[in-house]
Motif scaffolding. Structure first.
Motif, mmCIF file in Angstrom:
data_model
loop_
_atom_site.group_PDB
_atom_site.id
_atom_site.type_symbol
_atom_site.label_atom_id
_atom_site.label_comp_id
_atom_site.label_asym_id
_atom_site.label_seq_id
_atom_site.Cartn_x
_atom_site.Cartn_y
_atom_site.Cartn_z
ATOM 1 N N ILE A 11 0.844 -1.196 0.000
ATOM 2 C CA ILE A 11 0.000 0.000 0.000
ATOM 3 C C ILE A 11 0.878 1.245 0.000
ATOM 4 N N ALA A 12 1.862 1.261 0.882
ATOM 5 C CA ALA A 12 2.706 2.452 1.001
ATOM 6 C C ALA A 12 4.017 2.098 1.691
ATOM 7 N N THR A 13 5.062 2.809 1.292
ATOM 8 C CA THR A 13 6.315 2.771 2.033
ATOM 9 C C THR A 13 6.275 3.936 3.008
ATOM 10 N N ILE A 14 6.478 3.635 4.278
ATOM 11 C CA ILE A 14 6.399 4.675 5.309
ATOM 12 C C ILE A 14 7.815 5.192 5.590
ATOM 13 N N ARG A 15 7.952 6.516 5.492
ATOM 14 C CA ARG A 15 9.292 7.115 5.580
ATOM 15 C C ARG A 15 9.383 8.124 6.723
ATOM 16 N N ALA A 16 10.600 8.360 7.154
ATOM 17 C CA ALA A 16 10.841 9.326 8.238
ATOM 18 C C ALA A 16 10.653 10.749 7.702
ATOM 19 N N PRO A 17 9.957 11.609 8.463
ATOM 20 C CA PRO A 17 9.727 12.990 8.007
ATOM 21 C C PRO A 17 10.989 13.838 8.051
ATOM 22 N N PHE A 18 11.928 13.440 8.888
ATOM 23 C CA PHE A 18 13.212 14.148 8.980
ATOM 24 C C PHE A 18 14.235 13.194 9.574
ATOM 25 N N ALA A 19 15.490 13.589 9.498
ATOM 26 C CA ALA A 19 16.542 12.747 10.074
ATOM 27 C C ALA A 19 16.431 12.767 11.590
ATOM 28 N N GLY A 20 16.636 11.611 12.207
ATOM 29 C CA GLY A 20 16.547 11.578 13.666
ATOM 30 C C GLY A 20 16.595 10.166 14.195
ATOM 31 N N MET A 21 16.111 10.035 15.427
ATOM 32 C CA MET A 21 16.109 8.737 16.079
ATOM 33 C C MET A 21 14.683 8.199 16.178
ATOM 34 N N VAL A 22 14.551 6.910 15.980
ATOM 35 C CA VAL A 22 13.255 6.256 16.124
ATOM 36 C C VAL A 22 13.032 5.965 17.611
ATOM 37 N N ASN A 23 12.098 6.686 18.237
ATOM 38 C CA ASN A 23 11.783 6.419 19.644
ATOM 39 C C ASN A 23 11.080 5.082 19.778
ATOM 40 N N TYR A 24 10.100 4.879 18.907
ATOM 41 C CA TYR A 24 9.436 3.584 18.867
ATOM 42 C C TYR A 24 8.883 3.361 17.468
ATOM 43 N N VAL A 25 8.665 2.091 17.170
ATOM 44 C CA VAL A 25 8.059 1.727 15.890
ATOM 45 C C VAL A 25 7.115 0.558 16.164
ATOM 46 N N ILE A 26 6.022 0.502 15.424
ATOM 47 C CA ILE A 26 5.068 -0.580 15.638
ATOM 48 C C ILE A 26 5.685 -1.890 15.140
ATOM 49 N N ALA A 27 5.678 -2.880 16.023
ATOM 50 C CA ALA A 27 6.419 -4.110 15.762
ATOM 51 C C ALA A 27 5.513 -5.323 15.562
ATOM 52 N N THR A 28 4.204 -5.090 15.529
ATOM 53 C CA THR A 28 3.273 -6.180 15.245
ATOM 54 C C THR A 28 2.415 -5.750 14.049
ATOM 55 N N PRO A 29 1.852 -6.692 13.305
ATOM 56 C CA PRO A 29 1.240 -6.337 12.017
ATOM 57 C C PRO A 29 -0.001 -5.442 12.038
ATOM 58 N N PRO A 30 -0.938 -5.572 12.987
ATOM 59 C CA PRO A 30 -2.193 -4.823 12.803
ATOM 60 C C PRO A 30 -1.963 -3.313 12.748
ATOM 61 N N MET A 31 -2.574 -2.669 11.786
ATOM 62 C CA MET A 31 -2.395 -1.228 11.630
ATOM 63 C C MET A 31 -3.708 -0.613 11.172
ATOM 64 N N ARG A 32 -4.146 0.372 11.940
ATOM 65 C CA ARG A 32 -5.356 1.093 11.571
ATOM 66 C C ARG A 32 -4.999 2.468 11.019
ATOM 67 N N LYS A 33 -5.777 2.905 10.068
ATOM 68 C CA LYS A 33 -5.580 4.237 9.502
ATOM 69 C C LYS A 33 -5.567 5.280 10.614
ATOM 70 N N GLY A 34 -4.559 6.149 10.581
ATOM 71 C CA GLY A 34 -4.475 7.242 11.543
ATOM 72 C C GLY A 34 -3.738 6.903 12.824
ATOM 73 N N GLU A 35 -3.483 5.607 13.049
ATOM 74 C CA GLU A 35 -2.750 5.241 14.261
ATOM 75 C C GLU A 35 -1.244 5.386 14.030
#
Ligand SMILES: [Zn+2]
Length: 358
Positions: A322-346
Protein backbone atom coordinates in the motif's frame (compact mmCIF):
# COMPACT_ATOMS: atom_id res chain seq x y z
CA UNK A 1 3.51 5.85 25.21
CA UNK A 2 1.81 9.15 24.72
CA UNK A 3 0.60 8.35 21.28
CA UNK A 4 -0.87 10.74 18.76
CA UNK A 5 1.32 13.48 20.19
CA UNK A 6 2.08 16.19 17.71
CA UNK A 7 4.67 18.85 18.05
CA UNK A 8 3.07 22.06 19.06
CA UNK A 9 4.60 25.28 20.13
CA UNK A 10 3.04 27.41 22.79
CA UNK A 11 4.12 30.83 23.71
CA UNK A 12 5.72 31.56 27.05
CA UNK A 13 2.78 33.78 27.92
CA UNK A 14 0.34 30.93 27.36
CA UNK A 15 2.36 28.64 29.54
CA UNK A 16 2.80 31.19 32.28
CA UNK A 17 -0.96 31.61 32.31
CA UNK A 18 -1.29 27.90 33.02
CA UNK A 19 1.26 27.96 35.78
CA UNK A 20 -0.23 31.09 37.35
CA UNK A 21 -3.54 29.28 37.50
CA UNK A 22 -1.93 26.50 39.48
CA UNK A 23 0.02 26.77 42.68
CA UNK A 24 3.68 27.32 43.40
CA UNK A 25 5.55 24.09 42.98
CA UNK A 26 7.01 22.91 46.23
CA UNK A 27 6.88 20.33 48.93
CA UNK A 28 3.87 20.54 51.18
CA UNK A 29 5.64 18.28 53.67
CA UNK A 30 2.33 16.95 54.90
CA UNK A 31 1.30 13.42 54.04
CA UNK A 32 -2.17 12.86 52.58
CA UNK A 33 -4.65 11.84 55.27
CA UNK A 34 -6.24 9.31 52.95
CA UNK A 35 -5.79 8.16 49.37
CA UNK A 36 -9.16 6.93 48.21
CA UNK A 37 -9.86 5.57 51.67
CA UNK A 38 -6.41 4.05 52.16
CA UNK A 39 -4.90 5.66 55.24
CA UNK A 40 -1.11 6.09 55.34
CA UNK A 41 0.67 4.86 58.46
CA UNK A 42 3.93 6.54 59.54
CA UNK A 43 6.90 4.23 59.09
CA UNK A 44 4.92 1.63 57.18
CA UNK A 45 3.71 0.49 53.79
CA UNK A 46 -0.06 0.32 53.43
CA UNK A 47 -1.88 -1.24 50.51
CA UNK A 48 -5.44 -1.09 49.31
CA UNK A 49 -7.70 -0.25 46.43
CA UNK A 50 -9.27 2.93 45.20
CA UNK A 51 -12.70 1.69 44.24
CA UNK A 52 -14.30 3.12 41.12
CA UNK A 53 -18.00 2.32 41.32
CA UNK A 54 -20.09 0.81 38.55
CA UNK A 55 -22.44 3.43 37.14
CA UNK A 56 -23.51 1.33 34.18
CA UNK A 57 -20.34 0.36 32.30
CA UNK A 58 -18.50 -1.61 34.96
CA UNK A 59 -16.35 -1.00 38.04
CA UNK A 60 -12.60 -0.81 38.48
CA UNK A 61 -10.23 -1.32 41.38
CA UNK A 62 -7.01 0.65 41.45
CA UNK A 63 -4.33 -1.07 43.56
CA UNK A 64 -2.29 1.45 45.53
CA UNK A 65 0.64 1.21 47.92
CA UNK A 66 1.40 4.11 50.23
CA UNK A 67 4.80 4.19 51.86
CA UNK A 68 4.96 6.83 54.56
CA UNK A 69 8.22 7.82 56.15
CA UNK A 70 8.73 8.72 59.75
CA UNK A 71 10.30 12.04 58.77
CA UNK A 72 8.25 14.67 57.01
CA UNK A 73 8.92 15.38 53.38
CA UNK A 74 7.30 15.68 49.98
CA UNK A 75 4.79 13.30 48.43
CA UNK A 76 5.88 11.55 45.24
CA UNK A 77 3.20 9.87 43.12
CA UNK A 78 4.24 7.07 40.76
CA UNK A 79 1.62 5.86 38.30
CA UNK A 80 1.99 2.56 36.45
CA UNK A 81 -0.36 0.81 34.06
CA UNK A 82 -2.01 3.87 32.52
CA UNK A 83 -1.81 1.67 29.45
CA UNK A 84 -2.66 -1.86 30.43
CA UNK A 85 -0.16 -3.68 28.21
CA UNK A 86 2.89 -1.74 29.42
CA UNK A 87 4.29 -4.18 31.90
CA UNK A 88 7.89 -3.23 32.71
CA UNK A 89 6.93 -0.25 34.92
CA UNK A 90 4.10 -2.24 36.54
CA UNK A 91 6.53 -5.00 37.49
CA UNK A 92 9.15 -2.44 38.52
CA UNK A 93 6.74 -0.67 40.87
CA UNK A 94 6.06 -3.92 42.74
CA UNK A 95 9.79 -4.12 43.43
CA UNK A 96 9.98 -0.41 44.33
CA UNK A 97 7.18 -0.79 46.88
CA UNK A 98 9.22 -3.38 48.78
CA UNK A 99 12.59 -1.74 48.23
CA UNK A 100 11.74 1.59 49.88
CA UNK A 101 12.48 1.31 53.59
CA UNK A 102 9.82 3.43 55.35
CA UNK A 103 12.19 3.85 58.30
CA UNK A 104 14.61 5.72 56.03
CA UNK A 105 12.02 7.60 53.98
CA UNK A 106 11.29 11.31 54.38
CA UNK A 107 7.82 12.03 53.05
CA UNK A 108 5.36 9.75 51.33
CA UNK A 109 5.36 7.68 48.15
CA UNK A 110 2.02 6.86 46.54
CA UNK A 111 2.31 4.00 44.06
CA UNK A 112 -0.53 3.35 41.64
CA UNK A 113 0.31 -0.18 40.55
CA UNK A 114 -2.23 -0.53 37.75
CA UNK A 115 -4.10 2.64 36.83
CA UNK A 116 -6.09 1.03 34.07
CA UNK A 117 -7.31 -2.31 35.43
CA UNK A 118 -9.94 -2.89 32.70
CA UNK A 119 -7.21 -2.64 30.07
CA UNK A 120 -4.70 -4.66 32.11
CA UNK A 121 -7.03 -7.60 32.76
CA UNK A 122 -8.49 -7.26 29.27
CA UNK A 123 -4.95 -7.34 27.78
CA UNK A 124 -5.66 -4.39 25.50
CA UNK A 125 -3.22 -1.87 24.09
CA UNK A 126 -4.03 1.87 24.10
CA UNK A 127 -7.77 1.61 24.73
CA UNK A 128 -9.98 0.42 27.55
CA UNK A 129 -12.25 -2.51 26.67
CA UNK A 130 -14.93 -0.81 28.80
CA UNK A 131 -15.42 2.37 26.80
CA UNK A 132 -12.85 2.39 24.00
CA UNK A 133 -11.10 5.39 25.57
CA UNK A 134 -7.38 6.00 25.98
CA UNK A 135 -6.94 6.72 29.70
CA UNK A 136 -4.08 9.08 28.88
CA UNK A 137 -6.45 11.28 26.84
CA UNK A 138 -9.37 11.71 29.25
CA UNK A 139 -7.78 13.56 32.18
CA UNK A 140 -8.71 15.05 34.57
CA UNK A 141 -11.70 12.76 34.13
CA UNK A 142 -15.29 13.06 35.26
CA UNK A 143 -16.93 11.69 38.40
CA UNK A 144 -20.07 10.87 36.39
CA UNK A 145 -18.38 9.93 33.11
CA UNK A 146 -17.48 6.64 31.44
CA UNK A 147 -15.32 4.13 33.30
CA UNK A 148 -12.04 5.57 31.94
CA UNK A 149 -13.19 9.08 32.87
CA UNK A 150 -14.12 7.93 36.37
CA UNK A 151 -10.72 6.23 36.78
CA UNK A 152 -9.00 9.44 35.66
CA UNK A 153 -11.12 11.45 38.09
CA UNK A 154 -10.19 9.13 40.96
CA UNK A 155 -6.47 9.33 40.17
CA UNK A 156 -6.62 13.12 39.71
CA UNK A 157 -8.40 13.84 42.97
CA UNK A 158 -6.96 11.10 45.16
CA UNK A 159 -3.40 10.80 43.87
CA UNK A 160 -2.22 13.66 41.65
CA UNK A 161 -3.75 16.53 43.61
CA UNK A 162 -2.21 15.15 46.81
CA UNK A 163 1.30 14.90 45.34
CA UNK A 164 4.25 17.27 45.15
CA UNK A 165 5.91 15.36 42.31
CA UNK A 166 4.44 13.02 39.71
CA UNK A 167 5.86 10.42 37.36
CA UNK A 168 3.58 8.64 34.87
CA UNK A 169 5.47 5.46 34.02
CA UNK A 170 4.93 3.99 30.56
CA UNK A 171 6.80 1.64 28.24
CA UNK A 172 6.47 0.33 24.74
CA UNK A 173 2.89 -0.89 24.58
CA UNK A 174 2.17 -4.47 23.44
CA UNK A 175 2.77 -3.43 19.82
CA UNK A 176 5.64 -0.95 20.25
CA UNK A 177 9.35 -1.60 19.87
CA UNK A 178 10.62 1.30 21.99
CA UNK A 179 14.01 2.59 23.01
CA UNK A 180 13.78 3.93 26.61
CA UNK A 181 13.38 7.69 26.97
CA UNK A 182 11.70 10.38 29.03
CA UNK A 183 9.24 13.07 28.01
CA UNK A 184 10.53 16.13 29.85
CA UNK A 185 7.78 18.75 29.73
CA UNK A 186 8.96 22.32 29.18
CA UNK A 187 6.38 24.73 30.54
CA UNK A 188 8.15 28.07 30.33
CA UNK A 189 8.11 28.48 34.12
CA UNK A 190 11.82 28.38 34.92
CA UNK A 191 11.42 27.19 38.52
CA UNK A 192 9.10 24.38 37.45
CA UNK A 193 11.24 23.47 34.45
CA UNK A 194 14.41 23.24 36.56
CA UNK A 195 12.67 20.81 38.91
CA UNK A 196 11.38 18.68 36.04
CA UNK A 197 14.81 18.60 34.42
CA UNK A 198 16.34 17.48 37.71
CA UNK A 199 13.76 14.70 37.95
CA UNK A 200 14.40 13.59 34.35
CA UNK A 201 18.17 13.48 34.76
CA UNK A 202 17.81 11.62 38.06
CA UNK A 203 15.52 9.00 36.53
CA UNK A 204 18.35 8.57 34.07
CA UNK A 205 17.03 6.86 30.95
CA UNK A 206 19.81 8.72 29.04
CA UNK A 207 17.53 9.81 26.15
CA UNK A 208 15.28 12.77 26.96
CA UNK A 209 12.64 14.30 24.70
CA UNK A 210 12.33 18.06 25.25
CA UNK A 211 8.56 18.15 25.25
CA UNK A 212 7.15 21.59 24.58
CA UNK A 213 3.51 21.30 25.43
CA UNK A 214 0.11 22.24 24.21
CA UNK A 215 -1.62 24.94 26.18
CA UNK A 216 -4.12 22.70 27.91
CA UNK A 217 -6.49 23.92 30.61
CA UNK A 218 -6.61 22.23 34.01
CA UNK A 219 -10.13 20.97 33.33
CA UNK A 220 -9.10 19.38 30.01
CA UNK A 221 -5.53 18.34 30.76
CA UNK A 222 -5.93 15.07 28.80
CA UNK A 223 -2.64 13.53 29.97
CA UNK A 224 -1.66 12.24 33.39
CA UNK A 225 1.46 14.42 33.50
CA UNK A 226 -0.34 17.52 32.19
CA UNK A 227 -2.85 17.07 34.99
CA UNK A 228 0.03 17.47 37.41
CA UNK A 229 1.57 20.39 35.52
CA UNK A 230 -1.68 22.35 35.41
CA UNK A 231 -1.89 21.93 39.16
CA UNK A 232 1.62 23.26 39.76
CA UNK A 233 3.15 19.81 40.32
CA UNK A 234 6.45 18.99 38.59
CA UNK A 235 5.57 16.00 36.41
CA UNK A 236 7.03 13.86 33.66
CA UNK A 237 6.39 10.70 31.67
CA UNK A 238 8.91 7.89 31.44
CA UNK A 239 9.03 5.22 28.74
CA UNK A 240 11.07 2.13 29.64
CA UNK A 241 10.14 -1.23 28.21
CA UNK A 242 9.13 -2.64 24.85
CA UNK A 243 6.38 -4.76 23.26
CA UNK A 244 4.84 -5.64 26.60
CA UNK A 245 8.04 -7.28 27.78
CA UNK A 246 8.94 -8.05 31.39
CA UNK A 247 12.64 -8.55 30.63
CA UNK A 248 14.57 -8.02 33.89
CA UNK A 249 16.81 -5.33 32.35
CA UNK A 250 13.79 -3.26 31.40
CA UNK A 251 12.09 -3.75 34.76
CA UNK A 252 15.35 -2.75 36.45
CA UNK A 253 15.52 0.53 34.53
CA UNK A 254 12.21 1.48 36.12
CA UNK A 255 13.35 0.44 39.59
CA UNK A 256 16.72 2.18 39.35
CA UNK A 257 15.10 5.32 37.97
CA UNK A 258 12.66 5.62 40.86
CA UNK A 259 15.24 4.83 43.54
CA UNK A 260 17.62 7.46 42.21
CA UNK A 261 14.77 9.97 41.90
CA UNK A 262 14.00 9.39 45.60
CA UNK A 263 17.62 10.21 46.47
CA UNK A 264 17.50 13.27 44.19
CA UNK A 265 14.40 14.52 46.00
CA UNK A 266 16.16 13.90 49.34
CA UNK A 267 13.39 11.48 50.27
CA UNK A 268 15.92 8.67 50.74
CA UNK A 269 19.46 9.06 52.10
CA UNK A 270 22.47 8.29 49.96
CA UNK A 271 24.35 9.83 47.10
CA UNK A 272 22.39 10.57 43.99
CA UNK A 273 23.92 8.83 41.00
CA UNK A 274 25.57 11.52 38.85
CA UNK A 275 23.60 12.32 35.68
CA UNK A 276 24.55 10.12 32.77
CA UNK A 277 25.60 11.60 29.46
CA UNK A 278 22.22 12.27 27.86
CA UNK A 279 21.09 12.30 24.25
CA UNK A 280 18.66 15.22 23.92
CA UNK A 281 15.80 14.90 21.47
CA UNK A 282 14.04 18.01 20.18
CA UNK A 283 11.23 18.27 17.67
CA UNK A 284 9.40 15.00 17.27
CA UNK A 285 6.83 13.58 14.90
CA UNK A 286 4.42 10.69 15.29
CA UNK A 287 4.01 9.23 11.81
CA UNK A 288 0.43 8.09 11.24
CA UNK A 289 -0.69 5.22 9.02
CA UNK A 290 -2.41 6.30 5.77
CA UNK A 291 -4.63 3.20 5.67
CA UNK A 292 -5.75 0.03 7.42
CA UNK A 293 -3.48 -2.91 6.75
CA UNK A 294 -0.43 -4.72 8.03
CA UNK A 295 2.80 -2.96 8.88
CA UNK A 296 6.24 -4.53 8.55
CA UNK A 297 8.90 -2.41 10.23
CA UNK A 298 12.35 -1.95 8.69
CA UNK A 299 13.81 -0.29 11.77
CA UNK A 300 13.76 -0.79 15.51
CA UNK A 301 13.39 1.57 18.42
CA UNK A 302 16.69 3.40 18.90
CA UNK A 303 17.73 3.26 15.25
CA UNK A 304 18.68 6.50 13.54
CA UNK A 305 17.18 7.32 10.16
CA UNK A 306 17.81 9.80 7.37
CA UNK A 307 15.18 12.26 6.19
CA UNK A 308 12.93 10.14 3.98
CA UNK A 309 14.52 6.96 5.31
CA UNK A 310 12.33 3.90 5.25
CA UNK A 311 10.56 3.04 8.49
CA UNK A 312 8.66 0.13 7.05
CA UNK A 313 6.14 -1.12 4.57
CA UNK A 314 2.37 -1.03 4.80
CA UNK A 315 0.71 -3.90 2.94
CA UNK A 316 -2.91 -4.90 2.52
CA UNK A 317 -4.42 -8.05 3.99
CA UNK A 318 -3.27 -10.05 0.93
CA UNK A 319 0.32 -8.79 1.24
CA UNK A 320 0.12 -6.29 -1.63
CA UNK A 321 2.04 -3.06 -0.96
CA UNK A 322 0.00 0.00 0.00
CA UNK A 323 2.71 2.45 1.00
CA UNK A 324 6.32 2.77 2.03
CA UNK A 325 6.40 4.68 5.31
CA UNK A 326 9.29 7.11 5.58
CA UNK A 327 10.84 9.33 8.24
CA UNK A 328 9.73 12.99 8.01
CA UNK A 329 13.21 14.15 8.98
CA UNK A 330 16.54 12.75 10.07
CA UNK A 331 16.55 11.58 13.67
CA UNK A 332 16.11 8.74 16.08
CA UNK A 333 13.25 6.26 16.12
CA UNK A 334 11.78 6.42 19.64
CA UNK A 335 9.44 3.58 18.87
CA UNK A 336 8.06 1.73 15.89
CA UNK A 337 5.07 -0.58 15.64
CA UNK A 338 6.42 -4.11 15.76
CA UNK A 339 3.27 -6.18 15.25
CA UNK A 340 1.24 -6.34 12.02
CA UNK A 341 -2.19 -4.82 12.80
CA UNK A 342 -2.39 -1.23 11.63
CA UNK A 343 -5.36 1.09 11.57
CA UNK A 344 -5.58 4.24 9.50
CA UNK A 345 -4.47 7.24 11.54
CA UNK A 346 -2.75 5.24 14.26
CA UNK A 347 0.96 5.70 14.96
CA UNK A 348 3.48 3.82 12.84
CA UNK A 349 6.53 5.30 14.53
CA UNK A 350 7.78 8.28 16.49
CA UNK A 351 10.91 10.01 15.21
CA UNK A 352 12.79 12.73 17.10
CA UNK A 353 15.46 15.17 15.99
CA UNK A 354 18.71 14.77 17.86
CA UNK A 355 19.91 18.07 19.29
CA UNK A 356 23.26 18.98 20.87
CA UNK A 357 21.84 19.87 24.26
CA UNK A 358 18.68 21.09 25.88
ZN1 LIG B 1 1.73 4.23 27.41
Amino acid sequence: MRKFSKLTIMTAAMILAIIAAGVTAGARAEAPESVGGIVPVPGARTTGFIEVADTGDGAARIPVSIIMGVEKGPTLALVGGTHGYEYAPVMGLQIVARKIDPAKLSGTVIIVHVANMPSFLGRTIYYSPADGANLNRVYPGKADGTLSQRIANAITTQVIEQADYLVDMHSGDGNEDLRPYIYMPVTGNSEMDAKIKGMALAFGLDHIVIDKRDNLPADASLYTDMTGLTRGIPSMTTEAGRVGSTEPDLVRKNVDGVMNLLRHLKMLPGEERPPQPTVWLGEFSVVASPADGMFIASVRGGHTVAEGGVLGQLVDFFGEPIATIRAPFAGMVNYVIATPPMRKGEPVAMVSKIVADE
